[in-house]
Scaffold this motif. Sequence first.
Motif, PDB file in Angstrom:
ATOM      1  N   HIS A  69     -21.185  -2.426 -46.628  1.00 54.33           N
ATOM      2  CA  HIS A  69     -20.265  -2.804 -47.697  1.00 54.33           C
ATOM      3  C   HIS A  69     -18.842  -2.496 -47.245  1.00 54.33           C
ATOM      4  O   HIS A  69     -18.557  -1.381 -46.807  1.00 54.33           O
ATOM      5  N   CYS A  70     -17.986  -3.482 -47.334  1.00 51.96           N
ATOM      6  CA  CYS A  70     -16.658  -3.271 -46.756  1.00 51.96           C
ATOM      7  C   CYS A  70     -15.570  -3.869 -47.636  1.00 51.96           C
ATOM      8  O   CYS A  70     -15.812  -4.739 -48.458  1.00 51.96           O
ATOM      9  N   GLN A  71     -14.375  -3.333 -47.439  1.00 45.98           N
ATOM     10  CA  GLN A  71     -13.173  -3.908 -48.052  1.00 45.98           C
ATOM     11  C   GLN A  71     -12.322  -4.490 -46.927  1.00 45.98           C
ATOM     12  O   GLN A  71     -12.442  -4.075 -45.778  1.00 45.98           O
ATOM     13  N   ILE A  72     -11.470  -5.433 -47.300  1.00 44.10           N
ATOM     14  CA  ILE A  72     -10.583  -6.056 -46.311  1.00 44.10           C
ATOM     15  C   ILE A  72      -9.148  -5.944 -46.805  1.00 44.10           C
ATOM     16  O   ILE A  72      -8.874  -6.157 -47.992  1.00 44.10           O
TER      17      ILE A  72
END
Lengths: 155, 139
Positions: free
Chosen positions: A109-112
């Motif tokens: 799970h990632c943010q950009i």
Amino acid sequence: MSSALHPSLIDHFLAVVVRYLRSTVGVDAVVAAIGEPSSSPTIAVALDFGGDVRGPVTWVFPEPIALELVRRLMSDPNPDPDTAIDGATELANILTGRASEALEANGFHCQIGVPRVHTGDLPGGVAVRMTTIDGPIDVVLSMSTSTLKEIRVIV
Amino acid sequence: MPTAIIIDDSPIARGQLRKLAVVAGYTVVAEAGSAEHLNELYEKHRPDLVTLDIVMPGVDGAAAACALLGRHPEATLVMVTSLNTREKLDACRRAGVKYYLLKPLHPENTVEVLRHLATHPTGTTAIPRIPLIDQESHS
């Protein structure tokens, strides 16, 4: 602890990139080489990942491809060459956002972050060159994953 | 004629949305490259539609959506983003966002969605919920 992106994750990421290059700017890209980034100074667009995957992804597009995005999005047959940076930035944003689905699909799970123009040598990481009729597209994956997270995902 | 506000940090994306909104019958009354002043813009113009990017400098779109819908639950808000990750979409859903368009936008489908929203504003009971619309799958 962190580790480089697993090769299968890179493959999945690049497969999404190739698909969206075709649908976004009508370019057929072929992954031609994976290795170390070149040290030649250039202007590029980088976006930073956060969360389970950390570090930047850096894109270098030939001007014709950046302008093709402007041409398509703005319905402008002759876009101003000065808009190439804006086109490259939006294309990097679209490709990174959509390719992040490959990371999510693998449990990361990632943010950009916001796209930023990167000036100077390309950063270290896995450098991928894709060939297109308009010239090469380079992408440098400098992200790493949490080792513990990677173990949990693989298990 | 319905009115729209477009919030996106990309001038290219704003330009595309402006053109598509006009084709869909809207008058674009304001544009901005950040969501910092979204509430003020909304209160000034009371638009029929707000399109909002998620990843932007300063206040991100999910937080801006939460703030806007908290004060104006009647607002019709469409998130327009390339980001299809669970965390941000969940944040938008929790904020009350019902509509998403995924970049790259398919022009005809985007116009169709915007026209639909012009005639079926949020709050009427008859609207079918427009799910996460992946533009690529329509192309």
